[in-house]
Structures are given as structure tokens and as C-alpha cells.
Design a protein around this motif. Structure first.
Motif, PDB file in Angstrom:
ATOM      1  N   HIS A   1      13.691  44.320  -8.203  1.00  0.00           N
ATOM      2  CA  HIS A   1      13.407  45.611  -7.578  1.00  0.00           C
ATOM      3  C   HIS A   1      12.410  46.413  -8.419  1.00  0.00           C
ATOM      4  CE1 HIS A   1      14.282  49.725  -6.116  1.00  0.00           C
ATOM      5  NE2 HIS A   1      14.539  49.097  -4.992  1.00  0.00           N
TER       6      HIS A   1
ATOM      7  N   GLY B   1      12.148  49.380  -8.932  1.00  0.00           N
ATOM      8  CA  GLY B   1      12.812  50.433  -9.706  1.00  0.00           C
ATOM      9  C   GLY B   1      13.114  50.011 -11.138  1.00  0.00           C
ATOM     10  N   GLN B   2      13.302  48.701 -11.343  1.00  0.00           N
ATOM     11  CA  GLN B   2      13.566  48.202 -12.698  1.00  0.00           C
ATOM     12  C   GLN B   2      12.333  48.379 -13.578  1.00  0.00           C
ATOM     13  OE1 GLN B   2      16.692  46.570 -13.827  1.00  0.00           O
ATOM     14  NE2 GLN B   2      17.226  47.881 -12.115  1.00  0.00           N
TER      15      GLN B   2
ATOM     16  N   ALA C   1      11.974  52.271 -14.158  1.00  0.00           N
ATOM     17  CA  ALA C   1      12.916  52.803 -15.138  1.00  0.00           C
ATOM     18  C   ALA C   1      12.500  52.365 -16.541  1.00  0.00           C
ATOM     19  CB  ALA C   1      14.331  52.328 -14.828  1.00  0.00           C
TER      20      ALA C   1
ATOM     21  N   ARG D   1      11.298  40.781 -21.914  1.00  0.00           N
ATOM     22  CA  ARG D   1      12.398  40.079 -22.560  1.00  0.00           C
ATOM     23  C   ARG D   1      13.768  40.658 -22.193  1.00  0.00           C
ATOM     24  NH1 ARG D   1      13.383  40.701 -28.926  1.00  0.00           N
ATOM     25  NH2 ARG D   1      13.089  42.790 -28.174  1.00  0.00           N
ATOM     26  N   ASP D   2      13.857  41.988 -22.167  1.00  0.00           N
ATOM     27  CA  ASP D   2      15.166  42.622 -21.982  1.00  0.00           C
ATOM     28  C   ASP D   2      15.522  42.873 -20.520  1.00  0.00           C
ATOM     29  OD1 ASP D   2      15.603  42.856 -24.780  1.00  0.00           O
ATOM     30  OD2 ASP D   2      14.299  44.616 -24.825  1.00  0.00           O
ATOM     31  N   ILE D   3      14.514  43.151 -19.709  1.00  0.00           N
ATOM     32  CA  ILE D   3      14.823  43.617 -18.349  1.00  0.00           C
ATOM     33  C   ILE D   3      14.499  42.556 -17.289  1.00  0.00           C
ATOM     34  CG2 ILE D   3      14.459  45.467 -16.660  1.00  0.00           C
ATOM     35  CD1 ILE D   3      15.612  46.375 -19.403  1.00  0.00           C
TER      36      ILE D   3
ATOM     37  N   PRO E   1      15.762  38.245 -17.950  1.00  0.00           N
ATOM     38  CA  PRO E   1      17.164  37.884 -17.699  1.00  0.00           C
ATOM     39  C   PRO E   1      17.546  37.963 -16.216  1.00  0.00           C
ATOM     40  CG  PRO E   1      16.994  39.527 -19.460  1.00  0.00           C
ATOM     41  CD  PRO E   1      15.634  39.395 -18.860  1.00  0.00           C
ATOM     42  N   GLN E   2      16.988  38.935 -15.515  1.00  0.00           N
ATOM     43  CA  GLN E   2      17.312  39.056 -14.091  1.00  0.00           C
ATOM     44  C   GLN E   2      16.600  37.977 -13.286  1.00  0.00           C
ATOM     45  OE1 GLN E   2      17.669  43.124 -12.403  1.00  0.00           O
ATOM     46  NE2 GLN E   2      16.848  43.818 -14.341  1.00  0.00           N
TER      47      GLN E   2
ATOM     48  N   ALA F   1      28.861  36.839 -10.449  1.00  0.00           N
ATOM     49  CA  ALA F   1      30.084  37.627 -10.570  1.00  0.00           C
ATOM     50  C   ALA F   1      29.882  38.770 -11.558  1.00  0.00           C
ATOM     51  CB  ALA F   1      31.228  36.732 -11.031  1.00  0.00           C
ATOM     52  N   LYS F   2      29.058  38.503 -12.581  1.00  0.00           N
ATOM     53  CA  LYS F   2      28.898  39.495 -13.641  1.00  0.00           C
ATOM     54  C   LYS F   2      28.006  40.663 -13.209  1.00  0.00           C
ATOM     55  CE  LYS F   2      27.110  38.864 -17.946  1.00  0.00           C
ATOM     56  NZ  LYS F   2      26.949  38.328 -19.285  1.00  0.00           N
ATOM     57  N   VAL F   3      26.907  40.337 -12.546  1.00  0.00           N
ATOM     58  CA  VAL F   3      25.922  41.395 -12.330  1.00  0.00           C
ATOM     59  C   VAL F   3      25.613  41.673 -10.862  1.00  0.00           C
ATOM     60  CG1 VAL F   3      24.811  40.862 -14.500  1.00  0.00           C
ATOM     61  CG2 VAL F   3      23.907  39.886 -12.418  1.00  0.00           C
ATOM     62  N   ALA F   4      26.367  41.063  -9.942  1.00  0.00           N
ATOM     63  CA  ALA F   4      26.023  41.208  -8.524  1.00  0.00           C
ATOM     64  C   ALA F   4      25.878  42.669  -8.129  1.00  0.00           C
ATOM     65  CB  ALA F   4      27.086  40.551  -7.663  1.00  0.00           C
ATOM     66  N   ARG F   5      24.873  42.941  -7.341  1.00  0.00           N
ATOM     67  CA  ARG F   5      24.673  44.315  -6.897  1.00  0.00           C
ATOM     68  C   ARG F   5      25.344  44.535  -5.562  1.00  0.00           C
ATOM     69  NH1 ARG F   5      18.529  44.365  -8.524  1.00  0.00           N
ATOM     70  NH2 ARG F   5      19.081  42.215  -8.912  1.00  0.00           N
TER      71      ARG F   5
ATOM     72  N   PHE G   1      16.111  58.783 -11.432  1.00  0.00           N
ATOM     73  CA  PHE G   1      15.610  58.360 -10.122  1.00  0.00           C
ATOM     74  C   PHE G   1      16.670  58.502  -9.034  1.00  0.00           C
ATOM     75  CE2 PHE G   1      13.415  56.034 -13.422  1.00  0.00           C
ATOM     76  CZ  PHE G   1      12.079  56.039 -13.014  1.00  0.00           C
TER      77      PHE G   1
ATOM     78  N   ASN H   1      18.481  53.085 -10.708  1.00  0.00           N
ATOM     79  CA  ASN H   1      17.724  52.053 -11.443  1.00  0.00           C
ATOM     80  C   ASN H   1      18.344  51.685 -12.779  1.00  0.00           C
ATOM     81  OD1 ASN H   1      15.959  52.163  -9.326  1.00  0.00           O
ATOM     82  ND2 ASN H   1      14.416  53.379 -10.401  1.00  0.00           N
TER      83      ASN H   1
ATOM     84  N   PHE I   1      20.070  49.036 -15.331  1.00  0.00           N
ATOM     85  CA  PHE I   1      19.807  47.616 -15.515  1.00  0.00           C
ATOM     86  C   PHE I   1      21.096  46.857 -15.190  1.00  0.00           C
ATOM     87  CE2 PHE I   1      17.005  49.662 -18.854  1.00  0.00           C
ATOM     88  CZ  PHE I   1      15.908  49.730 -18.002  1.00  0.00           C
ATOM     89  N   PRO I   2      21.118  46.109 -14.076  1.00  0.00           N
ATOM     90  CA  PRO I   2      22.392  45.562 -13.576  1.00  0.00           C
ATOM     91  C   PRO I   2      22.971  44.459 -14.446  1.00  0.00           C
ATOM     92  CG  PRO I   2      20.553  44.739 -12.266  1.00  0.00           C
ATOM     93  CD  PRO I   2      19.973  45.742 -13.220  1.00  0.00           C
ATOM     94  N   HIS I   3      22.122  43.863 -15.308  1.00  0.00           N
ATOM     95  CA  HIS I   3      22.586  42.732 -16.103  1.00  0.00           C
ATOM     96  C   HIS I   3      23.085  43.161 -17.472  1.00  0.00           C
ATOM     97  CE1 HIS I   3      18.503  43.619 -17.161  1.00  0.00           C
ATOM     98  NE2 HIS I   3      18.562  42.842 -18.217  1.00  0.00           N
ATOM     99  N   MET I   4      23.187  44.458 -17.697  1.00  0.00           N
ATOM    100  CA  MET I   4      23.651  44.949 -19.000  1.00  0.00           C
ATOM    101  C   MET I   4      24.864  45.847 -18.814  1.00  0.00           C
ATOM    102  SD  MET I   4      20.195  46.308 -20.724  1.00  0.00           S
ATOM    103  CE  MET I   4      18.816  45.221 -20.968  1.00  0.00           C
TER     104      MET I   4
ATOM    105  N   LEU J   1      19.746  50.475 -25.232  1.00  0.00           N
ATOM    106  CA  LEU J   1      18.570  49.597 -25.361  1.00  0.00           C
ATOM    107  C   LEU J   1      17.300  50.332 -25.793  1.00  0.00           C
ATOM    108  CD1 LEU J   1      17.421  46.665 -24.877  1.00  0.00           C
ATOM    109  CD2 LEU J   1      16.579  47.583 -22.717  1.00  0.00           C
TER     110      LEU J   1
ATOM    111  N   PHE K   1      30.036  46.728 -16.293  1.00  0.00           N
ATOM    112  CA  PHE K   1      28.682  46.579 -15.750  1.00  0.00           C
ATOM    113  C   PHE K   1      28.476  47.643 -14.672  1.00  0.00           C
ATOM    114  CE2 PHE K   1      28.990  42.704 -18.021  1.00  0.00           C
ATOM    115  CZ  PHE K   1      27.684  42.362 -18.320  1.00  0.00           C
TER     116      PHE K   1
ATOM    117  N   VAL L   1      27.609  47.625 -11.713  1.00  0.00           N
ATOM    118  CA  VAL L   1      28.092  47.323 -10.370  1.00  0.00           C
ATOM    119  C   VAL L   1      29.540  47.782 -10.171  1.00  0.00           C
ATOM    120  CG1 VAL L   1      28.901  44.992 -10.892  1.00  0.00           C
ATOM    121  CG2 VAL L   1      28.086  45.525  -8.611  1.00  0.00           C
TER     122      VAL L   1
ATOM    123  N   ARG M   1      21.341  57.715 -20.143  1.00  0.00           N
ATOM    124  CA  ARG M   1      20.319  56.781 -20.628  1.00  0.00           C
ATOM    125  C   ARG M   1      19.019  57.519 -20.937  1.00  0.00           C
ATOM    126  NH1 ARG M   1      18.203  51.999 -16.718  1.00  0.00           N
ATOM    127  NH2 ARG M   1      17.420  53.797 -15.570  1.00  0.00           N
TER     128      ARG M   1
END
Lengths: 214, 275
Positions: free
Chosen positions: A109, A111-112, A115, A128-130, A133-134, A210-214, B116, B120, B122-125, B133, B166, B168, B182
Motif C-alpha cells: 500500500h 501509505g507505507q 508513512a 530493509r525495514d518496511i 519484509p512485507q 496469521a501474524k500480520v494479516a490486515r 494519516f 499507515n 507498519f503491519p509486520h511490526m 523504529l 501487532f 491488526v 509513532r
């Protein structure tokens, strides 16, 4: 067919695994700079990368192997069949992985990015960080499918004399005149190789989802 | 939300950054925009905006969709590079007509935080990592320092218990409060809010507004693009109405909201109240 007949097939299996893993590794690593060039702000670099990807993908793998083994190998620099196959399939894998990565990055997205920019994370940190990994999670199923496809594609290396699974199967069938059994067995080996890849990909995908699902 | 409000004051007192609640904005201009313009092709989105925002001032920008409110906000921190005009923030001046150096952009974005509409995060953190971060990458804080500061900020927005989760697993309102934390983690001088409650149902919006109100009371300079008329009237010092890339009217919030002078403002506010 005796148990001793199986030995060449098992040896062939190891070459198939080595070729698949090696070419995929080359592709997975080289795909990153190739994608970076493809997305570069400098248009000559972008153009070059796009053209390279198109050409590599358009030419059949068997022809690439011939170009490298018979073309480069005989004329320019001596190269073993295995290295020629590794180079050719690695090249093709890089072009394909770059495209898989590109799709994955495009799915993140916007927006990532915004941000990250608003937080003044530098380009390297954003990658690397954002994003990486996604994108990795998004790319995983496609990459796993591609890995299975690549594994089957390694059979083409038999044409330049790499003693991998299909090559050994062919030899064995000619020795024993039992083509059906031999090639059925070879087919079974390919199936057995693909199962753990598919399984691992599903497990990893499920875990990440499972960990990061939106 | 009472917990969050209590924590906010506690935290500020501990960090010596507290200012008397509802302290009037100073007369020092912190942000000055001069003839800021932006267009997409032939469509003019911002038509030479002149604007002063004082240190500690809370400015609410309201107006119809497509009026250029969000673009103005996004031009201030260069998420959308303006085509022309001058942005001055404190001692720093950026001429939008010239290419902006990376260091200038960096300086600008460190001073200006942004929240925003769509959070926004970061969904993986984890929530904690979301807040930590940029402190590590941008301010060079150690992981421990960053996490400590993040926990203070999460307490401040009432979400310390969510640190290990997380995003979510958090409600929209919680996610937006995390996004505020943040942004605050980089110690900005100015906070920009781009319709921070528009994606939230009214109840969840309230908890975000409460955090913003508390932030305003600590003296943070804020520019808020919003459709929350209550916030515009009661929390902001100044309200500005935009339409078609222009500032239609700007003044003390109560005056503009209760006694608008311009016909365009009256029409907009009537439409809002008639809903």
C-alpha cells in the motif's frame, strides 16, 4: 530393475537438487539488484534492466543452455555442463524473480511509503525495514511455485550432458529397455522433490499471514 | 480514555515539557507559507497560499472535498512537492521553486510529524517496534532508549498494554493513537493531521480526538485537516476554510464557526449542520 540400478537415479537426484537450489539462489539474489535497476530513477538503467529481463524471459531455456555451453563454452571460455546449466538457469531465474519481486513491491500500500517518508526513514531503511519484509510475504507463494517450475526445468540440462535425474533416467531406460518403469520412477522423484517445497511454502505463508494479516 | 489523559499530564510533568493547559499560542510565527502553489497538469490545487501559524497554535482546516486541504498539508512536509512558493519553519526556509536537497528534506520532516487518515502503521511490526523504529534509524537512539521512550508515549496515548501486539489486533481508534505516538517519537515541533478520524466510527473517533486535545493542551503546534466541527470550534485556536485551492476565510475558531463572514463559508457550514 535391481537396487543397483537405482544408484544412478539417486546420483541424478542430487544433481537435480544442486542445480535447482543453485539456480534459485542465484535468481533470488540477483533478482534484487535487477529489480532495483528496473525501478531506478535513471532511465538508461531502467531501460537496460527491462530489456534484459524481456530478452532473458523470451528465449527458451534450452536455447540459453546451448548459447552458454556450445556458444561461450566452445568458443570463448571452457565451461563444464553443470556450470553452464547453473549459469543459464540462474540467469532465467533472476529475470523471473525480479518480476515476482516487482509484483510484490507494487502490492504494498502506498501509505507505507508515505508513512516511511514522513518519518524520514532513509531509502535503505524503507527498503530493509518496511517494504522488503512485507513484499517477502507477498512474493513467497509465487516464488515457491516458481521454484517447483524451476526444478522441473532443470531436466533441460540433460541436453548438454549434466547427469541429473532425467539424464540418468534416459541412460537407465536405454540400458534396461524398461522405459515405463524407469521414467515413472523418475517422475515420482520429481513429485517427491516438489512436495516439501509446496508444504514449506504453505506453512511459512500461513505463519506470516496469521501474524500480520490486515 | 481517562487513563490516557491522566498519563499524558503525568508524562509531560516528568519530562519537563509541560506547559499550562490551554496556554494561548505565542506570537512567534513557527510556520510561514508564502505563495505556495501546486497543480496537477492544468488543474490548480493550491493557488498561492499565504499562511502563518504561530508556535503552539492549533489550526483546523475545513472545507469541501477537493478544496486542497490535504494537498496543503502534504506540501508542507513535501510528501507532495509544491510547484512554487516558500515554506519557512522556524529558522529553516525552503524555496519550492528549486530542487530540495536530501538534507533539507530530512530537516523538514524531522520537525514536522504527520498522522494519516488511514493510520499507515507498519503491519509486520509490533506496536512497540512501530514507535521505536524511526527513533533508532533517524535519531540514532539505541534499541533500549527507543523502547523506553516508546513505552512512555504508548502510556501517554493509553496503549502501553498493546506494546507487544501487532497492529491488526488493535481497533481503528487504537491504531490511530499508536500512529500519533509513532509520530511524536521523533519529537516534532509541528504535528500535521490529515483527517485523522475520518476512517473511524464516531466512538473510536472520540478517543483519538481526546488524545489530540491533550496534545494541543501541551502546547504542540498542530495543523488539522478535519470534518470534526466540534474539534474545529472547541479545541483549535484558529479555523481556516478552503475552497478551490484558496483560503476563503480564516480567523479565531469561535468567530469563524459561529459568525462566518464569507458566503462560501456560510454555505459550507450550513451543509455541515444540515446533515
Amino acid at each position: 530393475m535391481s537396487a543397483a540400478d537405482l544408484l544412478p537415479l539417486l546420483r541424478g537426484l542430487t544433481w537435480t537438487v544442486a542445480l535447482t537450489a543453485g539456480a534459485f539462489l542465484i535468481g533470488a539474489v540477483l533478482g534484487v539488484p535487477l529489480l532495483a535497476a528496473r525501478q531506478s530513477r535513471l532511465w538508461p538503467l531502467r531501460f537496460l534492466a527491462m530489456t534484459a529481463i524481456q530478452i532473458v524471459r523470451a528465449i527458451p531455456p534450452i536455447l540459453w543452455l546451448f548459447i552458454i555451453f556450445f556458444g561461450l563454452g566452445m568458443g570463448v571460455m571452457p565451461i563444464s555442463p553443470f556450470n553452464a546449466a547453473l549459469m543459464g538457469l540462474g540467469l532465467i531465474a533472476a529475470a523471473n524473480m525480479a518480476e515476482i519481486y516487482r509484483g510484490a513491491v507494487a502490492s504494498i500500500h502506498f501509505g507505507q511509503w508515505e508513512a516511511s517518508a514522513a518519518l524520514d526513514l532513509g531509502r535503505w531503511s524503507i527498503f530493509r525495514d518496511i517494504i522488503a519484509p512485507q513484499a517477502f510475504r507477498v512474493a513467497l507463494p509465487s516464488a515457491a511455485s516458481y521454484l517447483i517450475g524451476l526444478m522441473k526445468e532443470t531436466a533441460v540440462a540433460s541436453t548438454i550432458g549434466v547427469a541429473e535425474l532425467a539424464y540418468q533416467g534416459n541412460q537407465l531406460s536405454q540400458l534396461t529397455f524398461r522405459g515405463l518403469e524407469v521414467f515413472a520412477l523418475v517422475g515420482l522423484f520429481y513429485v517427491l522433490l516438489s512436495l516439501p517445497i509446496a508444504w514449506l511454502s504453505r506453512v511459512a505463508d500461513g505463519y506470516l499471514r496469521a501474524k500480520v494479516a490486515r | 480514555m481517562d487513563g490516557a489523559i491522566l498519563y499524558l499530564r503525568e508524562d509531560d510533568r516528568l519530562h519537563g515539557r509541560v506547559q499550562p493547559a490551554m496556554m494561548p499560542a505565542s506570537t512567534d510565527v513557527l510556520i510561514r507559507l508564502k505563495s505556495l502553489s501546486k497543480h496537477y497538469g492544468t488543474h490548480i490545487v493550491l493557488d498561492g497560499i499565504d499562511l502563518d501559524v504561530r508556535s503552539g497554535e492549533v489550526l483546523a482546516i475545513i472545507g469541501p472535498s477537493g478544496s486542497g486541504k490535504s494537498t496543503l498539508l502534504r506540501c508542507i512536509n513535501y510528501l507532495e512537492p509544491p510547484d512554487g512558493g516558500i515554506i519557512t519553519i522556524g529558522s529553516m526556509t525552503i524555496d519550492a521553486a528549486r530542487p530540495v536537497a536530501r538534507a533539507e528534506l530530512s530537516g523538514l520532516r524531522r520537525r514536522v510529524g504527520m498522522v494519516f487518515q488511514s493510520f499507515n502503521l507498519f503491519p509486520h511490526m509490533s506496536v512497540l517496534r512501530n514507535v521505536s523504529l524511526a527513533q533508532e534509524r533517524v535519531l540514532g537512539r539505541s534499541r533500549a532508549e527507543a523502547d523506553e521512550r516508546s513505552m512512555q508515549l504508548l502510556k501517554r496515548v493509553g496503549l502501553a498494554d498493546k506494546a507487544g501486539q501487532f497492529p491488526v489486533r488493535c481497533s481503528g481508534g487504537q491504531q490511530q493513537r499508536i500512529a500519533i505516538a509513532r509520530s511524536l517519537a521523533l519529537d516534532p515541533e509541528i504535528m500535521l493531521f490529515d483527517e485523522p478520524t475520518s476512517a473511524l466510527d464516531p466512538e473510536l473517533g472520540l478517543e483519538v480526538l481526546a488524545v489530540m486535545r491533550e496534545l494541543a493542551e501541551t502546547g504542540m503546534t498542530m495543523i488539522v485537516v478535519t470534518h470534526e466541527m466540534g474539534f474545529a470550534e472547541n479545541v483549535s485556536d484558529t479555523v481556516m476554510i478552503m475552497a478551490d485551492g484558496h483560503i476563503v476565510e480564516k480567523g479565531p475558531s469561535k468567530d469563524v464557526m459561529r459568525n462566518p463572514q464569507q458566503e462560501r463559508t456560510k454555505r459550507f457550514l450550513r451543509a455541515v449542520h444540515d446533515r
